[in-house]
Structures are given as C-alpha cells and as structure tokens.
Design an enzyme around this catalytic site. Structure first.
Site, PDB file in Angstrom:
ATOM      1  N   ARG A  68       0.688  -1.196   0.020  1.00 54.39           N
ATOM      2  CA  ARG A  68       0.029  -0.013   0.009  1.00 54.39           C
ATOM      3  C   ARG A  68       0.893   1.111  -0.142  1.00 54.39           C
ATOM      4  NH1 ARG A  68      -1.870   0.912   4.172  1.00 54.39           N
ATOM      5  NH2 ARG A  68      -1.096  -0.773   5.512  1.00 54.39           N
ATOM      6  N   TYR A 209      -1.552  -3.404  -6.843  1.00 53.98           N
ATOM      7  CA  TYR A 209      -1.178  -4.224  -5.752  1.00 53.98           C
ATOM      8  C   TYR A 209      -2.338  -4.145  -4.571  1.00 53.98           C
ATOM      9  CZ  TYR A 209       1.775  -6.913  -2.577  1.00 53.98           C
ATOM     10  OH  TYR A 209       2.121  -8.094  -1.825  1.00 53.98           O
ATOM     11  N   GLY A 210      -2.564  -5.453  -4.198  1.00 55.16           N
ATOM     12  CA  GLY A 210      -3.231  -5.425  -2.762  1.00 55.16           C
ATOM     13  C   GLY A 210      -4.465  -4.349  -2.303  1.00 55.16           C
ATOM     14  N   GLY A 211      -4.374  -3.732  -1.437  1.00 53.73           N
ATOM     15  CA  GLY A 211      -5.070  -2.785  -0.776  1.00 53.73           C
ATOM     16  C   GLY A 211      -4.983  -1.596  -1.770  1.00 53.73           C
ATOM     17  N   LYS A 218      -9.665  -2.613   1.579  1.00 60.40           N
ATOM     18  CA  LYS A 218      -9.280  -1.098   2.516  1.00 60.40           C
ATOM     19  C   LYS A 218     -10.200  -0.096   2.093  1.00 60.40           C
ATOM     20  CE  LYS A 218      -6.198  -3.590   4.541  1.00 60.40           C
ATOM     21  NZ  LYS A 218      -6.326  -4.204   5.794  1.00 60.40           N
ATOM     22  N   HIS A 238     -10.583  -2.480  11.359  1.00 61.05           N
ATOM     23  CA  HIS A 238      -9.399  -3.199  10.935  1.00 61.05           C
ATOM     24  C   HIS A 238      -9.228  -4.332  12.032  1.00 61.05           C
ATOM     25  CE1 HIS A 238      -5.116  -3.402   9.477  1.00 61.05           C
ATOM     26  NE2 HIS A 238      -5.628  -4.282   8.771  1.00 61.05           N
ATOM     27  N   SER A 260      -1.456  -3.493  10.285  1.00 58.81           N
ATOM     28  CA  SER A 260      -0.941  -4.381   9.288  1.00 58.81           C
ATOM     29  C   SER A 260       0.261  -5.162   9.571  1.00 58.81           C
ATOM     30  CB  SER A 260      -0.858  -3.529   7.956  1.00 58.81           C
ATOM     31  OG  SER A 260      -2.013  -2.874   7.604  1.00 58.81           O
ATOM     32  N   ALA A 261       0.449  -6.459   9.338  1.00 59.05           N
ATOM     33  CA  ALA A 261       1.676  -7.385   9.554  1.00 59.05           C
ATOM     34  C   ALA A 261       1.726  -7.342  11.030  1.00 59.05           C
ATOM     35  CB  ALA A 261       2.692  -6.881   8.563  1.00 59.05           C
ATOM     36  N   CYS A 262       0.729  -7.504  11.629  1.00 57.77           N
ATOM     37  CA  CYS A 262       0.907  -7.698  13.437  1.00 57.77           C
ATOM     38  C   CYS A 262       0.350  -8.652  13.888  1.00 57.77           C
ATOM     39  CB  CYS A 262       0.890  -6.255  13.850  1.00 57.77           C
ATOM     40  SG  CYS A 262       2.109  -4.735  13.651  1.00 57.77           S
ATOM     41  N   LYS A 264      -2.785 -10.479  12.784  1.00 60.64           N
ATOM     42  CA  LYS A 264      -4.394 -10.802  12.863  1.00 60.64           C
ATOM     43  C   LYS A 264      -4.669 -12.043  12.215  1.00 60.64           C
ATOM     44  CE  LYS A 264      -5.462  -7.083  10.604  1.00 60.64           C
ATOM     45  NZ  LYS A 264      -4.337  -6.489  10.686  1.00 60.64           N
ATOM     46  N   ASN A 266      -2.956 -14.564  11.732  1.00 57.34           N
ATOM     47  CA  ASN A 266      -2.279 -15.535  12.684  1.00 57.34           C
ATOM     48  C   ASN A 266      -3.391 -15.905  13.670  1.00 57.34           C
ATOM     49  OD1 ASN A 266       0.863 -16.941  12.210  1.00 57.34           O
ATOM     50  ND2 ASN A 266       0.430 -14.813  11.127  1.00 57.34           N
ATOM     51  N   ASP A 285      -9.225  -9.805   9.075  1.00 60.78           N
ATOM     52  CA  ASP A 285      -8.715  -8.478   8.366  1.00 60.78           C
ATOM     53  C   ASP A 285     -10.011  -7.137   8.837  1.00 60.78           C
ATOM     54  OD1 ASP A 285      -6.438  -6.949   7.721  1.00 60.78           O
ATOM     55  OD2 ASP A 285      -7.613  -6.533   6.060  1.00 60.78           O
ATOM     56  N   ASN A 375       6.579  -8.295   2.213  1.00 61.17           N
ATOM     57  CA  ASN A 375       5.005  -8.061   1.966  1.00 61.17           C
ATOM     58  C   ASN A 375       4.542  -9.134   1.049  1.00 61.17           C
ATOM     59  OD1 ASN A 375       2.568  -7.082   2.963  1.00 61.17           O
ATOM     60  ND2 ASN A 375       2.657  -5.649   1.158  1.00 61.17           N
ATOM     61  N   ARG A 377       2.364 -12.105  -0.455  1.00 64.58           N
ATOM     62  CA  ARG A 377       1.180 -12.362  -0.059  1.00 64.58           C
ATOM     63  C   ARG A 377       0.652 -13.497  -0.669  1.00 64.58           C
ATOM     64  NH1 ARG A 377      -1.361  -8.912   3.985  1.00 64.58           N
ATOM     65  NH2 ARG A 377       0.190  -7.303   4.528  1.00 64.58           N
ATOM     66  N   ARG A 408       3.055  -3.939  17.777  1.00 70.35           N
ATOM     67  CA  ARG A 408       4.367  -4.625  17.501  1.00 70.35           C
ATOM     68  C   ARG A 408       5.358  -3.506  18.322  1.00 70.35           C
ATOM     69  NH1 ARG A 408       7.057  -8.128  13.872  1.00 70.35           N
ATOM     70  NH2 ARG A 408       4.928  -8.645  12.638  1.00 70.35           N
ATOM     71  N   GLY A 503       0.101 -20.330  18.820  1.00 68.61           N
ATOM     72  CA  GLY A 503      -0.881 -21.028  19.360  1.00 68.61           C
ATOM     73  C   GLY A 503      -0.765 -20.617  20.944  1.00 68.61           C
TER      74      GLY A 503
HETATM   75  P1  GTP Z   1      -2.293  -7.442   7.565  1.00 71.24           P
HETATM   76  O1  GTP Z   1      -2.906  -8.738   6.338  1.00 71.24           O
HETATM   77  O2  GTP Z   1      -1.229  -6.734   6.978  1.00 71.24           O
HETATM   78  O3  GTP Z   1      -3.204  -6.873   8.117  1.00 71.24           O
HETATM   79  O4  GTP Z   1      -1.588  -8.456   8.603  1.00 71.24           O
HETATM   80  P2  GTP Z   1      -1.783  -9.361   9.839  1.00 71.24           P
HETATM   81  O5  GTP Z   1      -2.210  -8.495  11.013  1.00 71.24           O
HETATM   82  O6  GTP Z   1      -2.734 -10.329   9.499  1.00 71.24           O
HETATM   83  O7  GTP Z   1      -0.512  -9.956  10.179  1.00 71.24           O
HETATM   84  P3  GTP Z   1      -0.127 -11.618  10.259  1.00 71.24           P
HETATM   85  O8  GTP Z   1      -1.123 -12.521  11.030  1.00 71.24           O
HETATM   86  O9  GTP Z   1       0.034 -12.069   8.653  1.00 71.24           O
HETATM   87  O10 GTP Z   1       1.244 -11.731  10.832  1.00 71.24           O
HETATM   88  C1  GTP Z   1       2.507 -10.731  10.128  1.00 71.24           C
HETATM   89  C2  GTP Z   1       3.825 -11.423  10.595  1.00 71.24           C
HETATM   90  O11 GTP Z   1       3.746 -11.300  11.941  1.00 71.24           O
HETATM   91  C3  GTP Z   1       4.049 -12.670  10.151  1.00 71.24           C
HETATM   92  O12 GTP Z   1       5.378 -12.677   9.816  1.00 71.24           O
HETATM   93  C4  GTP Z   1       3.730 -13.531  11.540  1.00 71.24           C
HETATM   94  O13 GTP Z   1       4.715 -14.678  11.416  1.00 71.24           O
HETATM   95  C5  GTP Z   1       4.266 -12.585  12.562  1.00 71.24           C
HETATM   96  N1  GTP Z   1       3.438 -13.017  13.755  1.00 71.24           N
HETATM   97  C6  GTP Z   1       2.049 -13.031  13.841  1.00 71.24           C
HETATM   98  N2  GTP Z   1       1.829 -13.280  15.235  1.00 71.24           N
HETATM   99  C7  GTP Z   1       2.917 -13.696  15.880  1.00 71.24           C
HETATM  100  C8  GTP Z   1       3.117 -13.791  17.190  1.00 71.24           C
HETATM  101  O14 GTP Z   1       2.226 -14.268  17.914  1.00 71.24           O
HETATM  102  N3  GTP Z   1       4.667 -13.918  17.757  1.00 71.24           N
HETATM  103  C9  GTP Z   1       5.495 -13.468  16.744  1.00 71.24           C
HETATM  104  N4  GTP Z   1       6.747 -13.405  17.216  1.00 71.24           N
HETATM  105  N5  GTP Z   1       5.618 -12.954  15.360  1.00 71.24           N
HETATM  106  C10 GTP Z   1       3.896 -13.199  14.917  1.00 71.24           C
HETATM  107  C1  SPV Z   2      -2.843  -4.369   5.058  1.00 70.44           C
HETATM  108  O1  SPV Z   2      -1.871  -3.772   4.790  1.00 70.44           O
HETATM  109  O2  SPV Z   2      -3.439  -4.240   6.375  1.00 70.44           O
HETATM  110  C2  SPV Z   2      -3.530  -5.477   4.390  1.00 70.44           C
HETATM  111  C3  SPV Z   2      -2.749  -5.836   2.984  1.00 70.44           C
HETATM  112  O3  SPV Z   2      -4.152  -6.205   5.017  1.00 70.44           O
HETATM  113  S1  SPV Z   2      -3.509  -4.939   1.900  1.00 70.44           S
HETATM  114  O4  SPV Z   2      -4.684  -5.478   1.501  1.00 70.44           O
HETATM  115  O5  SPV Z   2      -2.147  -4.703   0.828  1.00 70.44           O
HETATM  116  O6  SPV Z   2      -3.653  -3.521   2.435  1.00 70.44           O
HETATM  117 MN    MN Z   3      -4.854  -5.586   7.141  1.00 70.63          MN
END
Ligand code: GTP
Ligand code: SPV
Ligand code: MN
Length: 593
Positions: A68, A209-211, A218, A238, A260-262, A264, A266, A285, A375, A377, A408, A503
């Site tokens: 994004r 790309y994506g979002g 988004k 979100h 994002s990437a924190c 969700k 997982n 998401d 990033n 996907r 994070r 987990g």
């Molecule tokens: P968006 O799709 O961008 O909104 O991201 P998201 O919030 O869904 O994040 P996602 O679950 O894809 O995790 C992003 C990164 O964080 C990955 O590389 C995961 O491996 C890492 N991660 C997720 N959960 C944990 C956790 O509990 N501990 C650690 N250390 N890393 C984690």
């Molecule tokens: C985010 O960045 O929070 C995502 C990926 O979920 S994207 O669809 O590119 O916004």
């Molecule tokens: Mn997201």
C-alpha cells in the site's frame, strides 16, 4: 451490454469515454471466467503455473509496486478538517481534475472489466454492493477470491440496489503494437488512491497491488465504510473475528485490531496449545459491527478470502494458513522453487539451495537479499481454511464479547492487560502504537501511534472516530465488550522474542475469558489490570522465571516517558479530541504518580 440499473449504465459509459479501453467486459464471477483470465495471464507471461500446487499461480509485481502507498492515499472531503490530521487531503474538484488527466485514455490497448461484487453475503441486510471497474485481469482474479463477484449481484442491481463505484486503473496504456510488461503500473508520483466519502466514491490509479487495487478491501470495507458507519451508527474496523470455545463448550467471540502485518491472520486461525480449547476463524482483517435487537454488538466479516502475509507462515507458526493455501491460490512476490512450488522466508526449517527470487533472478542462500519480498502475499478463499467457523457467513453475525488492541512493541508494553472500563479501553485504542512494517511502502521499524490500527484506513476525522467509539460504548452500556491490550512482540535485551506467540497466544485469550466470567481477579497497575501471579496458564511452557517477569514488567519510568508523546498525539486533534480521552490521559498520569 446494458443493465437495467441506470446509475450503473451511466457510470460505465462515463468511465469508458474517459479511459477509452479497447473493449468492455462485464464479469459474472464464474469459475470459467476465472480460468479464462488466468489462462490469458499465463499466456502473456505475467502468471507462472505452480506445478507442485494444484490450480495455483505465482505473480511477480514491479519492484516499485509491492505494498500500500499511504503517502499517495487521499480522503477527499469538502473541508480539510473533515478528513482530519491523520489523512492526506485534497479538495475534491482539484483531485478529480488531476486524476481525470491521468485517467484520460489510460486503458488504451486494454480491456475494461466491470466487476460487480458484494461485501458480505449476497443479499444480506448488512452487506454492501460495489462495482469495480479495472483494466487488470490480476485484479479481477483476486476480486473473485476476496469478494463475492457474481451475476446475482447484477440481478440485485437490476432490481434497483445501490452500489459503491470503485474505479481502478493500473495506469499503463498500450500504444498500437506495444508489447506489455509482466506487471504494468504507473510510477509512484502518479499513483493515487482516492476516496470521496461524501459521495461514496473510490478512484484508484497507478498500482496493481493489494489494498491499492482490490478496492473492496481497505478502500470500500474500511475507508468508505467507516464514514458510512459513523453516519449510520455502526462500526467498520480493521479487526479479525474469532470464536473461542472452552472445554465446557462455552463460546466467546473476540474481535482484535492489530496494525498491518502484526498478527491478525495468525491469531484468527490459531490452534490453541492449551488442552480442550478450540479456535475457529470468522475473519482475518475486517469486521463490520452493528448493535442487534438484544442490545449486543454483532460482527460480520465482509470479505470472502484472505490476502495474507506469506513470510513467517509455516506449519509451526500458522498450520491452518498453510492448509488453506494448499491449492487454488494466487501468490504474489513469493520465491519459486526449482520443482515449481512457492517458498518464502520462515516457511521451512531448511532453506532451498536454489530459488528464483521475487524479482525473477537466480537466488542462493549465499546471497544477501530475501528470496520472497517481506510483504509477499497469498490470496486464498476463506472457505478453504480448515478451521473456518460454520457461522462465518451467517448474515446475523456473531456477538462480540471481547475487543483486543495491540501492536508490535519490542519494549515497554507487557504481554497483556485489561482496561479499567470502556473509556479507558477507548483510550488504549486511541493511543495504540506500533513499529511500522512492510505492508506500507516506507521505512520499517519506526514507532508510530496507530489508533485502533486504523491510521491508514479511517475515512474521516480520527477525533470524530474516537467520539464514535465513545458513543457506541454509551449505547451498548452493560452489553459492551470488555477491552484488553496485548503485545506478542516484546524482546529481551538480547533481541529475542520473550513470548512464544502463535498457538500459545491462546493462553492469553483464556485469561481474558476467565476475567469476563468473573472467575479470577487481576492486579491493579497504573496502565491497567494485569494477571495475578499464577492466573496466566503457562503449563507446559518452557520459559524462565526471569523472562516471564520481564514480559509482564510495567516500568513506571518508561510509561511516564510515553506520556508526552501521547499528549502530542492528542494535541493534533485539537477540539475534535473528546474531553473524556483527555481525562483518561490525566488519570494515567495520576496513577503513574
Ligand atoms: P495484514 O494482512 O497486513 O493486516 O497483517 P496481519 O495483522 O494479518 O498479520 P499476520 O498475522 O499476517 O502476521 C504478520 C507477521 O507477524 C508474520 O510474519 C507472522 O509470522 C508474525 N506474527 C504473527 N503472530 C505472531 C506472534 O504471536 N508472535 C510473533 N513473534 N510473530 C507473529
Ligand atoms: C494491510 O496492509 O493491512 C493488508 C494488506 O491487509 S493490503 O490489502 O495490501 O492492505
Ligand atoms: Mn490488514
């Protein structure tokens, strides 16, 4: 083709006259359509067939078009104040003039796809219809997975249903005889991701790309929907949505907002490590939430698939995601193995000896660069997730018991704490901070305030958004979900994660469930309620007492040092900052002494 919906006919004609595609194609969402588009992209060389993964394809984006673009994202309202201090703003007429210049003839040499889609189950009262016009077959195929693209949506439109127009172009017209590139897009300075919330309109230019390009996600389901939600008294957040079931069979529904990437995706499909507990995924998401007839808050997932972060996903960390992506998946910017599969950093214990990296170059472990983009996907149907909840498409939604905020933070913030009350919880959401990630173009690892993980996604003034949260709490009263804050990412002085995560995060959720059931007490600290010693179930975890202490530590000095930054953050909102949040900051300071 003409449809009976006059607004749609007129809009398609207006856009075709401006963008001047070679042809127009109305999409029906069928498998035949998907296969035909994919075949076209295989033939042109933009898609690679994965021999080792059934019906799955790899795309490599232009190296400049990998995430994004928050700097190029606009909330265009008649006054700057309405967009607020956290959004880029331009006056609507001016922005449209600029973008019309870019759209002029931008689809020459290409097909214009008209993509009717529903966010939320087709026909549900909570759902919204969008129509995306795009010149990208990659976008069309991704929209098939991420949203409900179907001729049934066209029938609803014919019957008079309203829709949100979403215009998208990659911004790369082809001259007569010009050969296409693998991932056409426009340079960064002509990319625009624009929203006109006062007329429910989206205009995106220059990125595939994506979002930036899958406009149901988004742009519609968060930026436009958040503005609608404020006007209409509901919430667009979100947030992941999950159902947790305890050994006695009691169900809890949890919605969690992380940037994002924190984490969700997982958490949404986590497999609890504690015996007898079960987790099912409803969404990973976005959550749309409305107050139901019984006064509780009900959530639906408006999406139809996952656009998930690949790196870090493995059978150890997220086995359910690994099973979700076994077949019928679109991968973007992953590495390619010699036998025709995808690979990314963290996927397997052993690194392959040779790969083709995300830029299409030979790669060996000796090189310095990542094989997959951070990033990278996967786009996968939600229905393929082995732990998808049977109620995930229930139009009534699920009643939310618990909200979680987080981010994070390698230091300062403990593993988990609970808000004292709704206002304090809204304060925690409003002051949430996180280190930036590669989900946006720009520097990573910088700490920024990211209220409710909505900084890039709030379609109006964030101060008013805070007030909306307070209003919702007032309306929900005793039915309001309880609010918690988590940080899976605290590190030791040596730079190692203190908490195993994934987990094992179930242990933290269990503590929350026991809190709301009134089974256990909690420790009052200046920042909120922390687990009493022994209440967090750590059975079977191999963690040193020192690490547990460090993970839970609340350092008064550290928190005092945060308070000037919170004050600066709040000051940005001027008189739009609700007084109740300013009071929360005062109370935090008092508690810190
Ligand atoms: P968006 O799709 O961008 O909104 O991201 P998201 O919030 O869904 O994040 P996602 O679950 O894809 O995790 C992003 C990164 O964080 C990955 O590389 C995961 O491996 C890492 N991660 C997720 N959960 C944990 C956790 O509990 N501990 C650690 N250390 N890393 C984690
Ligand atoms: C985010 O960045 O929070 C995502 C990926 O979920 S994207 O669809 O590119 O916004
Ligand atoms: Mn997201």
């Amino acid at each position: 083709m003409m449809v009976k919906n006059e607004k749609l006919n007129a809009w398609v004609k207006e856009i075709a006259d401006m963008c001047r595609p070679d042809s127009i194609y109305w999409c029906n969402g069928s498998k035949e359509e998907y296969d035909r588009m994919m075949a076209k992209m295989i033939a042109s060389g933009s898609a690679t067939v994965l021999k080792k993964r059934s019906n799955s394809f790899l795309f490599r984006s232009d190296p400049s078009d990998v995430a994004r673009v928050e700097d190029r994202t606009y909330i265009s309202t008649s006054s700057r104040d309405e967009a607020g201090p956290t959004n880029n703003w331009m006056e609507p007429a001016e922005l449209k003039e600029t973008m019309k210049g870019l759209y002029n003839g931008c689809m020459k040499g290409r097909t214009m796809y008209v993509i009717p889609f529903s966010m939320g189950p087709v026909g549900s009262p909570i759902s919204k219809i969008g129509v995306e016009i795009s010149d990208s077959p990659y976008v069309l195929c991704n929209m098939h997975i991420m949203t409900r693209v179907s001729s049934r949506v066209l029938e609803l439109l014919d019957a008079g249903a309203d829709f949100i127009p979403c215009l998208h172009s990659i911004g790369a017209p082809l001259a007569e005889g010009q050969k296409d590139v693998q991932w056409p897009c426009a340079p960064i300075e002509s990319k625009y991701i624009s929203h006109f919330p006062e007329e429910n309109l989206i205009w995106s230019f220059g990125s595939g790309y994506g979002g930036n390009a899958l406009l149901g996600k988004k742009c519609l389901a968060l930026r436009i929907a958040s503005a609608m939600a404020r006007r209409e008294g509901w919430m667009a957040e979100h947030m992941l949505i999950l159902r947790l079931t305890n050994p006695e069979g009691r169900q809890y529904h949890i919605a969690a907002a992380f940037p994002s990437a924190c984490g969700k995706t997982n958490l949404a499909m986590m497999r609890p490590t504690i015996p007898g507990w079960k987790c099912e995924c409803i969404g990973d998401d976005i959550a749309w939430m409305k107050i139901g007839a019984d006064g509780r808050l009900y959530a639906i997932n408006p999406e139809n698939g996952f656009f998930g972060v690949a790196p870090g996903t493995s059978y150890d960390t997220n086995p359910m995601a690994m099973d979700t992506v076994r077949e019928s998946v679109i991968f973007t910017n992953c590495a390619l193995t010699d036998d025709g599969d995808v690979w990314w950093e963290g996927m397997t214990d052993e690194t392959p000896n040779h790969l083709i990296d995300w830029k299409g170059r030979d790669w060996t472990p000796a090189g310095k660069n990542d094989a997959a983009h951070p990033n990278a996907r996967f786009t996968a149907p939600a229905s393929q997730c082995p732990v998808i909840c049977k109620d995930w498409e229930n139009t009534a939604g699920v009643p939310i018991d618990i909200f979680i905020f987080g981010g994070r933070r390698s230091s300062v913030v403990p593993l988990v704490f609970e808000a004292y009350n709704w206002d304090h919880g809204v304060f925690l959401g409003a002051t949430a901070a996180s280190e930036t990630t590669s989900a946006n173009i720009g520097a990573t690892g910088n700490l920024r305030r990211d209220p409710f993980a909505m900084t890039p996604f709030c379609g109006y003034n964030m101060g008013d958004y805070f007030r909306h949260w307070l209003d919702m709490g007032d309306r929900l009263g005793k039915n309001a979900p309880r609010i918690f804050y988590v940080n899976w990412f605290r590190k030791s002085p040596e730079g190692m994660f203190l908490w195993p995560g994934f987990g094992d995060n179930s242990r933290v959720l269990k503590w929350m469930c026991e809190r709301i059931d009134g089974k256990i007490g909690a420790q009052k600290t200046p920042i909120g309620l922390l687990p009493n010693a022994g209440d967090l179930d750590l059975a079977g975890l191999d963690m040193s007492a020192e690490n547990i202490t460090e993970l839970m530590r609340v350092d008064t000095e550290d928190w005092l040092a945060e308070s000037p930054d919170i004050e600066r953050h709040f000051a940005k909102f001027g008189d739009r900052l609700p007084e109740r949040l300013a009071m929360q900051l005062q109370e935090l300071r008092k508690r810190l002494g």
